[in-house]
Each structure stands twice: as structure tokens, then as C-alpha cells.
Design a protein around this motif. Structure first.
Motif, PDB file in Angstrom:
ATOM      1  N   THR A  10      13.988  49.127 -60.166  1.00  0.00           N
ATOM      2  CA  THR A  10      12.977  48.718 -59.201  1.00  0.00           C
ATOM      3  C   THR A  10      13.593  48.923 -57.826  1.00  0.00           C
ATOM      4  O   THR A  10      14.597  48.298 -57.489  1.00  0.00           O
ATOM      5  CB  THR A  10      12.572  47.240 -59.397  1.00  0.00           C
ATOM      6  OG1 THR A  10      12.046  47.099 -60.723  1.00  0.00           O
ATOM      7  CG2 THR A  10      11.521  46.830 -58.382  1.00  0.00           C
ATOM      8  N   LYS A  12      13.186  48.405 -54.146  1.00  0.00           N
ATOM      9  CA  LYS A  12      12.420  47.537 -53.243  1.00  0.00           C
ATOM     10  C   LYS A  12      12.115  48.185 -51.897  1.00  0.00           C
ATOM     11  O   LYS A  12      11.160  47.822 -51.230  1.00  0.00           O
ATOM     12  CB  LYS A  12      13.167  46.222 -53.003  1.00  0.00           C
ATOM     13  CG  LYS A  12      13.336  45.383 -54.249  1.00  0.00           C
ATOM     14  CD  LYS A  12      12.046  44.743 -54.616  1.00  0.00           C
ATOM     15  CE  LYS A  12      12.220  43.775 -55.781  1.00  0.00           C
ATOM     16  NZ  LYS A  12      10.948  43.261 -56.252  1.00  0.00           N
ATOM     17  N   ASN A  13      12.969  49.153 -51.499  1.00  0.00           N
ATOM     18  CA  ASN A  13      12.813  49.785 -50.192  1.00  0.00           C
ATOM     19  C   ASN A  13      13.598  51.092 -50.200  1.00  0.00           C
ATOM     20  O   ASN A  13      14.147  51.493 -51.229  1.00  0.00           O
ATOM     21  CB  ASN A  13      13.303  48.851 -49.076  1.00  0.00           C
ATOM     22  CG  ASN A  13      14.683  48.295 -49.369  1.00  0.00           C
ATOM     23  OD1 ASN A  13      15.553  48.987 -49.901  1.00  0.00           O
ATOM     24  ND2 ASN A  13      14.896  47.027 -49.047  1.00  0.00           N
ATOM     25  N   GLY A  16      17.134  51.013 -51.550  1.00  0.00           N
ATOM     26  CA  GLY A  16      17.227  51.091 -53.011  1.00  0.00           C
ATOM     27  C   GLY A  16      17.131  52.527 -53.508  1.00  0.00           C
ATOM     28  O   GLY A  16      17.840  52.922 -54.440  1.00  0.00           O
ATOM     29  N   GLY A 136       5.281  50.756 -56.961  1.00  0.00           N
ATOM     30  CA  GLY A 136       5.560  49.389 -57.392  1.00  0.00           C
ATOM     31  C   GLY A 136       4.459  48.450 -56.943  1.00  0.00           C
ATOM     32  O   GLY A 136       3.334  48.866 -56.683  1.00  0.00           O
ATOM     33  N   GLU A 137       4.804  47.181 -56.826  1.00  0.00           N
ATOM     34  CA  GLU A 137       3.813  46.155 -56.488  1.00  0.00           C
ATOM     35  C   GLU A 137       3.348  46.197 -55.041  1.00  0.00           C
ATOM     36  O   GLU A 137       2.247  45.781 -54.738  1.00  0.00           O
ATOM     37  CB  GLU A 137       4.369  44.770 -56.817  1.00  0.00           C
ATOM     38  CG  GLU A 137       4.508  44.537 -58.305  1.00  0.00           C
ATOM     39  CD  GLU A 137       4.990  43.139 -58.622  1.00  0.00           C
ATOM     40  OE1 GLU A 137       4.921  42.259 -57.752  1.00  0.00           O
ATOM     41  OE2 GLU A 137       5.436  42.943 -59.763  1.00  0.00           O
ATOM     42  N   ASP A 138       4.223  46.659 -54.141  1.00  0.00           N
ATOM     43  CA  ASP A 138       3.796  46.758 -52.749  1.00  0.00           C
ATOM     44  C   ASP A 138       4.031  48.186 -52.241  1.00  0.00           C
ATOM     45  O   ASP A 138       4.529  49.031 -52.963  1.00  0.00           O
ATOM     46  CB  ASP A 138       4.500  45.723 -51.860  1.00  0.00           C
ATOM     47  CG  ASP A 138       6.003  45.901 -51.795  1.00  0.00           C
ATOM     48  OD1 ASP A 138       6.464  47.050 -51.594  1.00  0.00           O
ATOM     49  OD2 ASP A 138       6.728  44.905 -51.947  1.00  0.00           O
ATOM     50  N   GLU A 140       6.132  49.665 -50.233  1.00  0.00           N
ATOM     51  CA  GLU A 140       7.493  50.215 -50.202  1.00  0.00           C
ATOM     52  C   GLU A 140       8.148  50.307 -51.583  1.00  0.00           C
ATOM     53  O   GLU A 140       9.055  51.099 -51.771  1.00  0.00           O
ATOM     54  CB  GLU A 140       8.390  49.375 -49.285  1.00  0.00           C
ATOM     55  CG  GLU A 140       8.222  49.700 -47.831  1.00  0.00           C
ATOM     56  CD  GLU A 140       9.374  49.136 -47.004  1.00  0.00           C
ATOM     57  OE1 GLU A 140      10.537  49.290 -47.413  1.00  0.00           O
ATOM     58  OE2 GLU A 140       9.079  48.558 -45.965  1.00  0.00           O
ATOM     59  N   GLU A 141       7.726  49.482 -52.502  1.00  0.00           N
ATOM     60  CA  GLU A 141       8.402  49.397 -53.790  1.00  0.00           C
ATOM     61  C   GLU A 141       8.060  50.574 -54.702  1.00  0.00           C
ATOM     62  O   GLU A 141       6.918  51.009 -54.776  1.00  0.00           O
ATOM     63  CB  GLU A 141       8.018  48.093 -54.492  1.00  0.00           C
ATOM     64  CG  GLU A 141       8.777  47.856 -55.776  1.00  0.00           C
ATOM     65  CD  GLU A 141       8.404  46.522 -56.420  1.00  0.00           C
ATOM     66  OE1 GLU A 141       9.079  45.524 -56.104  1.00  0.00           O
ATOM     67  OE2 GLU A 141       7.444  46.505 -57.192  1.00  0.00           O
ATOM     68  N   ARG A 142       9.099  51.098 -55.367  1.00  0.00           N
ATOM     69  CA  ARG A 142       8.941  52.165 -56.352  1.00  0.00           C
ATOM     70  C   ARG A 142       9.648  51.749 -57.634  1.00  0.00           C
ATOM     71  O   ARG A 142      10.633  51.034 -57.621  1.00  0.00           O
ATOM     72  CB  ARG A 142       9.566  53.475 -55.865  1.00  0.00           C
ATOM     73  CG  ARG A 142       9.001  54.009 -54.553  1.00  0.00           C
ATOM     74  CD  ARG A 142       7.584  54.507 -54.709  1.00  0.00           C
ATOM     75  NE  ARG A 142       7.073  55.117 -53.501  1.00  0.00           N
ATOM     76  CZ  ARG A 142       6.419  54.468 -52.537  1.00  0.00           C
ATOM     77  NH1 ARG A 142       6.199  53.182 -52.635  1.00  0.00           N
ATOM     78  NH2 ARG A 142       5.962  55.110 -51.484  1.00  0.00           N
TER      79      ARG A 142
END
Length: 148
Positions: A10, A12-13, A16, A136-138, A140-142
Motif C-alpha cells: 500500500t 500512501k504517497n 511510498g 487506493g482509498e484516496d 494519492e494512495e496506490r
């Protein structure tokens, strides 16, 4: 065809994504092919940029959307690095990839990272590593699912 996922990250930004790219670079030292699969905006080019950084490529990495292949050749710590960044998005199918000579970039210690690799999957080397990227959920998240 989705390959067996061995590791899931995950991201987060962008930091990551950088960490994962640097880690993947270690797996590609000495050569190899990496298939990146994911929707528009999933982070394929950003991940490629950090893989190149991890390999010691000093040139700016840009998307080869219109050129199909960007080539980077550098000597890093006395070792020749031949890095090929491919964007298969504009290729219709594997036959088009064969026509442009995509297979010539595989092997011989070359490092080949292919965005939209699902389009040309049938001509990829058997030992190709895969990263499946998704939102991902937001914003920026992948999520990165890796086969290695």
C-alpha cells in the motif's frame, strides 16, 4: 492473465512509490523485464522513474507515450546499464509490438520496463516480473501487487 501475487504494497504517497521503485531496482540489476499493468493515473510512469533512480540512471525519465520506447544508456559504478522504458498503450496488439522489434529489448542484460504490458503479454519473456497497480482509498494512495 493475472499472475500469482506474492507481495502487496500500500503506497500512501509518492514517497511510498519511491521506496518500492528503489526496491524493485535491486531485483532488476543485471537485467530483466518488468511488466506494469494498471489504469490511467495508476502510477506506472512514476514507479518507473524511481526504478531508474535506483539503478543509477541520472537522466530525467519521461513517458514514452508517443515514442513507444525511451532508451537510457549509462555507466554506473563501472557497469553499463541499458534501460528501456516502453509504453505499449498505443500498440494495437502483440503483432504491432513484434513489428516494431520490441522483443529485441529483452535479454542481453538489458532492463526493460513496460507500461500497459497486458497489451503485449504474449511476447514477454517467461521470467517477466509483474506489478499490478490500482487506485487506493484516496487520491494519492496506490496498491501495488507484485509477482516477485
Amino acid at each position: 492473465m493475472v499472475k500469482e501475487v506474492r507481495r502487496r504494497f500500500t503506497l500512501k504517497n509518492e514517497k511510498g512509490t519511491e521506496s518500492l521503485g528503489l526496491e524493485i531496482a535491486k531485483c532488476l540489476k543485471g537485467g530483466g523485464t518488468l511488466a506494469l499493468i494498471g489504469d490511467l493515473g495508476a502510477g506506472k510512469t512514476t514507479l518507473t522513474k524511481y526504478i531508474a533512480k535506483g539503478l543509477g540512471i541520472s537522466k530525467m525519465i519521461t513517458s514514452p507515450t508517443f515514442t513507444i520506447v525511451n532508451e537510457y544508456h549509462e555507466v554506473v559504478d563501472g557497469e553499463q546499464i541499458d534501460f528501456y522504458h516502453v509504453d505499449a498503450y498505443r500498440l494495437e496488439d502483440e503483432e504491432a509490438a513484434f513489428y516494431i522489434g520490441l522483443e529485441e529489448y529483452f535479454g542481453d542484460g538489458n532492463i526493460c520496463v513496460i507500461e500497459w504490458a497486458d497489451i503485449v503479454e504474449g511476447i514477454l519473456p517467461e521470467d517477466t516480473k509483474y506489478v499490478y497497480l490500482e487506485q487506493g482509498e484516496d487520491e494519492e494512495e496506490r496498491i501495488a501487487n507484485c509477482t516477485f
